[in-house]
Design a protein around this motif. Structure first.
Motif, PDB file in Angstrom:
ATOM      1  N   GLU A 235      -4.511  -3.419   7.930  1.00 46.93           N
ATOM      2  CA  GLU A 235      -3.116  -3.274   8.366  1.00 46.93           C
ATOM      3  C   GLU A 235      -2.366  -2.276   7.467  1.00 46.93           C
ATOM      4  OE1 GLU A 235      -1.370  -4.155  10.786  1.00 46.93           O
ATOM      5  OE2 GLU A 235      -2.113  -6.015  11.658  1.00 46.93           O
ATOM      6  N   HIS A 236      -1.324  -1.697   8.019  1.00 47.08           N
ATOM      7  CA  HIS A 236      -0.375  -0.910   7.216  1.00 47.08           C
ATOM      8  C   HIS A 236       0.955  -1.040   7.958  1.00 47.08           C
ATOM      9  CE1 HIS A 236       1.019   2.564   4.685  1.00 47.08           C
ATOM     10  NE2 HIS A 236       1.883   2.633   5.682  1.00 47.08           N
ATOM     11  N   VAL A 237       1.803  -1.929   7.482  1.00 50.92           N
ATOM     12  CA  VAL A 237       3.050  -2.212   8.199  1.00 50.92           C
ATOM     13  C   VAL A 237       4.246  -1.881   7.301  1.00 50.92           C
ATOM     14  CG1 VAL A 237       4.402  -3.969   9.396  1.00 50.92           C
ATOM     15  CG2 VAL A 237       1.909  -4.048   9.506  1.00 50.92           C
ATOM     16  N   ASP A 238       4.990  -0.841   7.697  1.00 55.58           N
ATOM     17  CA  ASP A 238       6.168  -0.437   6.927  1.00 55.58           C
ATOM     18  C   ASP A 238       7.317  -1.392   7.184  1.00 55.58           C
ATOM     19  OD1 ASP A 238       5.194   2.092   5.870  1.00 55.58           O
ATOM     20  OD2 ASP A 238       5.264   2.814   7.933  1.00 55.58           O
ATOM     21  N   PHE A 239       8.032  -1.766   6.121  1.00 53.56           N
ATOM     22  CA  PHE A 239       9.286  -2.508   6.327  1.00 53.56           C
ATOM     23  C   PHE A 239      10.370  -1.908   5.441  1.00 53.56           C
ATOM     24  CE2 PHE A 239       9.406  -5.284   2.533  1.00 53.56           C
ATOM     25  CZ  PHE A 239       8.086  -5.197   2.092  1.00 53.56           C
TER      26      PHE A 239
ATOM     27  N   GLY B 193       0.795  -1.221   0.000  1.00 54.32           N
ATOM     28  CA  GLY B 193       0.000   0.000   0.000  1.00 54.32           C
ATOM     29  C   GLY B 193       0.829   1.274   0.000  1.00 54.32           C
ATOM     30  N   GLU B 194       2.147   1.139   0.001  1.00 56.00           N
ATOM     31  CA  GLU B 194       2.975   2.348   0.017  1.00 56.00           C
ATOM     32  C   GLU B 194       4.368   2.032  -0.520  1.00 56.00           C
ATOM     33  OE1 GLU B 194       3.812   3.845   3.948  1.00 56.00           O
ATOM     34  OE2 GLU B 194       5.051   5.473   3.202  1.00 56.00           O
ATOM     35  N   VAL B 195       4.900   2.936  -1.354  1.00 54.95           N
ATOM     36  CA  VAL B 195       6.331   2.923  -1.637  1.00 54.95           C
ATOM     37  C   VAL B 195       6.861   4.289  -1.202  1.00 54.95           C
ATOM     38  CG1 VAL B 195       6.277   1.285  -3.552  1.00 54.95           C
ATOM     39  CG2 VAL B 195       5.983   3.690  -4.049  1.00 54.95           C
TER      40      VAL B 195
ATOM     41  N   ALA C 272      -3.293   1.379   1.414  1.00 52.03           N
ATOM     42  CA  ALA C 272      -2.701   2.604   0.874  1.00 52.03           C
ATOM     43  C   ALA C 272      -3.464   3.813   1.409  1.00 52.03           C
ATOM     44  CB  ALA C 272      -2.770   2.567  -0.646  1.00 52.03           C
ATOM     45  N   TYR C 273      -2.867   4.997   1.263  1.00 50.23           N
ATOM     46  CA  TYR C 273      -3.518   6.239   1.673  1.00 50.23           C
ATOM     47  C   TYR C 273      -4.305   6.806   0.494  1.00 50.23           C
ATOM     48  CZ  TYR C 273      -0.047   6.172   5.420  1.00 50.23           C
ATOM     49  OH  TYR C 273       0.717   5.809   6.488  1.00 50.23           O
ATOM     50  N   PRO C 274      -5.617   7.071   0.674  1.00 51.54           N
ATOM     51  CA  PRO C 274      -6.411   7.649  -0.418  1.00 51.54           C
ATOM     52  C   PRO C 274      -5.775   8.923  -0.985  1.00 51.54           C
ATOM     53  CG  PRO C 274      -7.845   7.029   1.392  1.00 51.54           C
ATOM     54  CD  PRO C 274      -6.432   6.826   1.870  1.00 51.54           C
TER      55      PRO C 274
ATOM     56  N   ASP D 152      11.769   4.960  12.585  1.00 49.71           N
ATOM     57  CA  ASP D 152      12.302   3.870  11.773  1.00 49.71           C
ATOM     58  C   ASP D 152      11.882   3.972  10.305  1.00 49.71           C
ATOM     59  OD1 ASP D 152      13.718   2.789  13.852  1.00 49.71           O
ATOM     60  OD2 ASP D 152      12.017   1.616  14.573  1.00 49.71           O
ATOM     61  N   GLU D 153      10.655   4.433  10.055  1.00 49.83           N
ATOM     62  CA  GLU D 153      10.240   4.509   8.652  1.00 49.83           C
ATOM     63  C   GLU D 153      10.953   5.652   7.926  1.00 49.83           C
ATOM     64  OE1 GLU D 153       6.406   5.547   7.379  1.00 49.83           O
ATOM     65  OE2 GLU D 153       6.411   7.465   8.380  1.00 49.83           O
ATOM     66  N   ASN D 154      11.572   6.550   8.684  1.00 45.04           N
ATOM     67  CA  ASN D 154      12.295   7.652   8.062  1.00 45.04           C
ATOM     68  C   ASN D 154      13.793   7.398   7.951  1.00 45.04           C
ATOM     69  OD1 ASN D 154      10.500   9.849   7.249  1.00 45.04           O
ATOM     70  ND2 ASN D 154       9.803   9.707   9.361  1.00 45.04           N
TER      71      ASN D 154
ATOM     72  N   CYS E 154      14.417   3.679   2.678  1.00 40.83           N
ATOM     73  CA  CYS E 154      13.350   3.419   1.715  1.00 40.83           C
ATOM     74  C   CYS E 154      12.503   2.283   2.254  1.00 40.83           C
ATOM     75  CB  CYS E 154      13.931   2.972   0.385  1.00 40.83           C
ATOM     76  SG  CYS E 154      14.659   4.318  -0.566  1.00 40.83           S
ATOM     77  N   HIS E 155      11.182   2.399   2.119  1.00 40.33           N
ATOM     78  CA  HIS E 155      10.352   1.300   2.616  1.00 40.33           C
ATOM     79  C   HIS E 155       9.158   1.031   1.724  1.00 40.33           C
ATOM     80  CE1 HIS E 155       8.981   4.963   4.837  1.00 40.33           C
ATOM     81  NE2 HIS E 155       7.778   4.506   4.565  1.00 40.33           N
ATOM     82  N   PHE E 156       8.609  -0.157   1.918  1.00 43.49           N
ATOM     83  CA  PHE E 156       7.315  -0.544   1.381  1.00 43.49           C
ATOM     84  C   PHE E 156       6.419  -0.738   2.588  1.00 43.49           C
ATOM     85  CE2 PHE E 156       9.434  -3.067  -2.351  1.00 43.49           C
ATOM     86  CZ  PHE E 156       9.643  -1.872  -3.044  1.00 43.49           C
ATOM     87  N   ALA E 157       5.087  -0.702   2.360  1.00 46.35           N
ATOM     88  CA  ALA E 157       4.177  -1.086   3.436  1.00 46.35           C
ATOM     89  C   ALA E 157       3.310  -2.236   2.974  1.00 46.35           C
ATOM     90  CB  ALA E 157       3.308   0.080   3.860  1.00 46.35           C
ATOM     91  N   ILE E 158       3.283  -3.287   3.789  1.00 47.18           N
ATOM     92  CA  ILE E 158       2.326  -4.365   3.566  1.00 47.18           C
ATOM     93  C   ILE E 158       0.981  -3.839   4.052  1.00 47.18           C
ATOM     94  CG2 ILE E 158       1.593  -6.650   4.384  1.00 47.18           C
ATOM     95  CD1 ILE E 158       4.552  -7.378   4.657  1.00 47.18           C
TER      96      ILE E 158
END
Ligand code: ZN
Ligand code: ZN
Length: 408
Positions: A375-379, A313-315, A349-351, A337-339, A342-346
């Motif tokens: 869920e929205h989990v950044d890795f 849901g996010e790049v 997504a944000y509208p 940590d997300e900053n 570079c991350h993706f989120a499982i």
């Protein structure tokens, strides 16, 4: 600078750049009770900047924990009306909202997961009007952090200088060590905005990620994707920064056009447990296999949560030279940590990362390739040798990252 001077600088930055508090406006500050020294300085500073009223709400996670452990589930889930009215009043009187976070990441680890979820759900329902307004920027809000002993010790174990060490890192990442943090942030935001504008103008069809540790993946973007960065516009037209620090430029991937394998760059702290050294393989947007040296079962459980946790849901793009990345510390706190990478989120997504996304129905969004999940989990996936190339519909390739950092 002494402690009070630096905290005053912090408060000025958050009030002026974070929530863009206007003269004559009220401000609500939520703060960990053990750092009431910070709330007092924020309140004093708000008045010196022309606040009409300052209301402080202290959070005590230990009392919360006792309630969640020993309290009656039904009683705790019946949120009193006055608490809801208090939030409504902030909306009605156009307050701005500062949340100062210092939570111990594992404070609720002994609370039964189901009981916690039940109470959380009831709270989310009771405060829905307020949180919807926050998500739609109907109120200007900003989340920042302050060290508490329990959080600092989670990071630096039993180091007796843990709080000071964490505070040093926060000072750096908030650019409080610059002579004028407010203008340092104006400059920082304008660099991020320029990158977002560049990416928006390119209309990339997909991004290609490659590094030597096993990442080789193509991530399709939604046709009407919007790259966003630090600054947002509230419904009243005033700009504000919802998360500080922030280093990312991010958008929405297409949940049917992701192919290849990505390898994690940092451990992922999920529900108070660690998943580390993992790879995830995608086919046509869906996760087809995962493996992890640590926490593989937990990772598998995460992707089985709902249909949206099988995709992204996010790049988000963050250079390896951001102050948080340079600190080389795992904060166990998403804001930091997300900053760092570079991350993706499982998950969802944000509208707002799709053109007119907040006016489209779920069905319309789904058609575009928008991923929906609870869920929205950044890795984190950004290594020092990561290359990212943007590819347009006609095949034109533009390097975005070379060796882990921006080249645009
Ligand atoms: Zn992000
Ligand atoms: Zn995210």
């Amino acid at each position: 600078m002494n402690k009070e001077e630096i905290l005053t600088k912090y408060a000025e930055l958050v009030l002026l750049k974070g929530v863009s508090m206007q003269r004559g406006q009220g401000v609500e500050i939520v703060c960990p009770v053990e750092r009431n020294d910070v709330a007092k300085i924020f309140a004093k500073t708000a008045f010196s900047l022309g606040a009409r009223d300052v209301s402080v709400r202290y959070e005590d996670r230990i009392i919360d924990k006792y309630n969640y452990l020993y309290g009656d589930k039904e009683y705790l889930s019946d949120i009193p009306k006055w608490k809801i009215m208090q939030r409504d009043n902030l909306l009605k009187k156009n307050y701005c909202y500062v949340a100062i976070d210092g939570d111990d990441p594992s404070v609720f680890k002994d609370v039964p997961v189901e009981k916690l979820a039940y109470i959380k759900k009831a709270r989310a329902k009771a405060f829905k009007k307020f949180s919807d307004e926050v998500m739609k920027n109907g109120i200007r809000w900003c989340v920042v952090s302050i060290p508490t002993e329990s959080w600092a010790k989670e990071i630096f174990k039993n180091d007796k200088n843990a709080v000071d060490k964490l505070w040093e890192l926060i000072i750096k990442s908030m650019r409080l060590d610059s002579s004028d943090p407010v203008s340092a942030w104006t400059q920082h935001v304008s660099i991020l905005n320029k990158r977002a504008e560049f990416l928006n103008a390119k209309r990339f069809s997909y991004l290609e990620y490659k590094n030597k540790s096993g990442t080789d993946i193509k991530v399709g973007l939604i046709e009407n994707h919007v790259w966003l960065s630090a600054e947002e516009k509230a419904q009243d037209g005033v700009k504000f920064i919802a998360n500080m620090p922030t280093e990312e430029v991010f958008t929405a991937p297409h949940n049917k056009r992701i192919d290849g394998t990505v390898r994690s760059a940092l451990p992922l702290s999920y529900n108070g447990q660690i998943i580390d050294d993992f790879t995830i393989t995608f086919k046509k947007g869906k996760i087809v296999s995962v493996s992890a040296k640590k926490g593989e079962d937990l990772l598998k459980k995460l992707i089985e949560t709902d249909s949206g946790t099988k995709s992204l849901g996010e790049v988000a793009l963050i250079g390896k030279n951001s102050p948080i990345a340079l600190s080389n510390v795992l904060f166990y706190n998403t804001l930091f940590d997300e900053n760092a990478s570079c991350h993706f989120a499982i998950g969802g997504a944000y509208p707002t990362t799709v053109k007119n996304g907040d006016t489209l129905s779920k069905k319309e969004l789904h058609k575009l390739g928008f991923n929906d999940s609870k869920e929205h989990v950044d890795f984190m996936i950004g290594t020092k040798d990561l290359n990212i190339t943007g590819v347009q519909k006609d095949g034109t390739r533009t390097p975005i990252f070379i060796d882990g950092d921006w080249v645009i």
